[in-house]
Design a protein around this motif. Structure first.
Motif, PDB file in Angstrom:
ATOM      1  N   TRP A 203      35.633  33.019  41.864  1.00 14.67           N
ATOM      2  CA  TRP A 203      36.582  34.130  42.084  1.00 14.67           C
ATOM      3  C   TRP A 203      37.739  34.102  41.026  1.00 14.67           C
ATOM      4  O   TRP A 203      37.869  32.957  40.647  1.00 14.67           O
ATOM      5  CB  TRP A 203      36.928  34.608  43.509  1.00 14.67           C
ATOM      6  N   LYS A 204      38.453  35.085  40.759  1.00 16.52           N
ATOM      7  CA  LYS A 204      39.690  34.941  39.965  1.00 16.52           C
ATOM      8  C   LYS A 204      40.413  36.291  40.394  1.00 16.52           C
ATOM      9  O   LYS A 204      39.894  37.394  40.155  1.00 16.52           O
ATOM     10  CB  LYS A 204      39.400  35.140  38.596  1.00 16.52           C
ATOM     11  N   TYR A 205      41.570  36.157  40.803  1.00 19.16           N
ATOM     12  CA  TYR A 205      42.733  37.204  41.156  1.00 19.16           C
ATOM     13  C   TYR A 205      43.805  37.116  40.903  1.00 19.16           C
ATOM     14  O   TYR A 205      44.406  35.933  40.570  1.00 19.16           O
ATOM     15  CB  TYR A 205      42.496  37.144  42.777  1.00 19.16           C
ATOM     16  N   LEU A 206      44.629  38.229  40.483  1.00 22.94           N
ATOM     17  CA  LEU A 206      46.146  38.317  40.447  1.00 22.94           C
ATOM     18  C   LEU A 206      46.512  38.468  42.129  1.00 22.94           C
ATOM     19  O   LEU A 206      46.140  38.720  42.895  1.00 22.94           O
ATOM     20  CB  LEU A 206      46.480  39.445  39.735  1.00 22.94           C
ATOM     21  N   PRO A 207      47.741  37.837  42.166  1.00 32.38           N
ATOM     22  CA  PRO A 207      48.253  37.994  43.329  1.00 32.38           C
ATOM     23  C   PRO A 207      48.419  39.347  44.074  1.00 32.38           C
ATOM     24  O   PRO A 207      48.011  39.633  45.311  1.00 32.38           O
ATOM     25  CB  PRO A 207      49.903  37.554  43.345  1.00 32.38           C
ATOM     26  N   LEU A 208      48.303  40.380  43.356  1.00 31.65           N
ATOM     27  CA  LEU A 208      48.299  42.000  43.932  1.00 31.65           C
ATOM     28  C   LEU A 208      46.752  41.994  44.467  1.00 31.65           C
ATOM     29  O   LEU A 208      46.699  42.541  45.627  1.00 31.65           O
ATOM     30  CB  LEU A 208      48.402  42.816  42.795  1.00 31.65           C
TER      31      LEU A 208
ATOM     32  N   PRO B  23      37.631  39.507  36.700  1.00 29.28           N
ATOM     33  CA  PRO B  23      36.589  39.331  36.187  1.00 29.28           C
ATOM     34  C   PRO B  23      35.235  38.962  36.717  1.00 29.28           C
ATOM     35  O   PRO B  23      34.117  39.269  35.974  1.00 29.28           O
ATOM     36  CB  PRO B  23      36.982  38.085  35.224  1.00 29.28           C
ATOM     37  N   HIS B  24      35.431  38.340  37.961  1.00 23.83           N
ATOM     38  CA  HIS B  24      34.221  38.125  38.803  1.00 23.83           C
ATOM     39  C   HIS B  24      33.438  39.011  39.211  1.00 23.83           C
ATOM     40  O   HIS B  24      32.111  39.257  39.569  1.00 23.83           O
ATOM     41  CB  HIS B  24      34.340  37.158  39.716  1.00 23.83           C
ATOM     42  N   ASP B  25      34.135  40.245  39.666  1.00 18.86           N
ATOM     43  CA  ASP B  25      33.234  41.568  39.990  1.00 18.86           C
ATOM     44  C   ASP B  25      33.904  43.092  39.596  1.00 18.86           C
ATOM     45  O   ASP B  25      33.159  43.969  39.955  1.00 18.86           O
ATOM     46  CB  ASP B  25      33.456  41.650  41.653  1.00 18.86           C
ATOM     47  N   GLY B  26      34.911  42.940  38.681  1.00 20.04           N
ATOM     48  CA  GLY B  26      35.257  44.172  38.193  1.00 20.04           C
ATOM     49  C   GLY B  26      35.800  45.135  39.044  1.00 20.04           C
ATOM     50  O   GLY B  26      36.253  46.369  38.601  1.00 20.04           O
TER      51      GLY B  26
ATOM     52  N   ILE C  56      42.842  48.653  44.357  1.00 22.52           N
ATOM     53  CA  ILE C  56      42.527  49.884  45.270  1.00 22.52           C
ATOM     54  C   ILE C  56      41.376  49.686  45.621  1.00 22.52           C
ATOM     55  O   ILE C  56      40.972  49.914  46.869  1.00 22.52           O
ATOM     56  CB  ILE C  56      42.760  51.011  44.475  1.00 22.52           C
ATOM     57  N   HIS C  57      40.202  48.886  45.060  1.00 20.95           N
ATOM     58  CA  HIS C  57      38.909  48.778  45.701  1.00 20.95           C
ATOM     59  C   HIS C  57      39.040  47.824  46.771  1.00 20.95           C
ATOM     60  O   HIS C  57      38.305  48.170  47.844  1.00 20.95           O
ATOM     61  CB  HIS C  57      38.011  48.245  44.561  1.00 20.95           C
ATOM     62  N   TYR C  58      39.850  46.797  46.688  1.00 19.30           N
ATOM     63  CA  TYR C  58      39.977  45.953  47.834  1.00 19.30           C
ATOM     64  C   TYR C  58      40.488  46.648  48.871  1.00 19.30           C
ATOM     65  O   TYR C  58      40.300  46.295  50.141  1.00 19.30           O
ATOM     66  CB  TYR C  58      40.666  44.498  47.227  1.00 19.30           C
TER      67      TYR C  58
END
Length: 135
Positions: free
Chosen positions: A78-83, A113-116, A120-122
């Motif tokens: 996984w790869k996320y921004l804090p948001l 990058p890992h799930d596109g 808002i999707h989250y």
């Protein structure tokens, strides 16, 4: 439960240089060198995260990642921004969301990058119950 949040502030172990004169890294590993902002979000210390964000706003632009394994180092688990991380919460704190958007508005239109997925999707997937966040 502010006492727990205050106690958590003392337990955050951060290996990133917060000096404003240095350019922050584009990406850090969630285990090896997490940002202070990530540590606070991950421990649900949202007040501490807000304080960190206000004193180190560039941390809002740093990707937090985890690689799949040593044999697959180029693939992200996984790869996320804090948001993205805050939007994964069932009850994301509105003040923290607003501050993240203020610091890095482009993050709202940035897919992981890992799930596109966009943030808002989250929010939708997490079952967010706060109409102020969704609207």
């Amino acid at each position: 439960n502010n006492n727990n949040n205050n106690n958590n502030n003392n337990n955050v172990n951060v290996n990133i240089n917060n000096n404003a004169s240095h350019q922050p890294p584009e990406e850090v590993d969630a285990v090896i060198n997490p940002t202070e902002l990530f540590c606070r979000i991950n421990s649900h210390d949202y007040l501490g995260a807000l304080q960190t964000l206000r004193s180190h706003p560039l941390q809002s632009k740093i990707w937090i990642s985890r690689r799949k394994s040593s044999s697959q180092m180029n693939e992200f688990a996984w790869k996320y921004l804090p948001l993205h991380l805050v939007c994964l919460q069932k009850r994301p704190p509105l003040e923290l969301l607003m501050e993240l958007l203020h610091c890095h508005a482009e993050g709202a239109a940035t897919a992981t990058p890992h799930d596109g997925n966009l943030p808002i999707h989250y929010v939708c997937e997490s079952g967010c119950e706060d109409d102020r966040v969704i609207s």
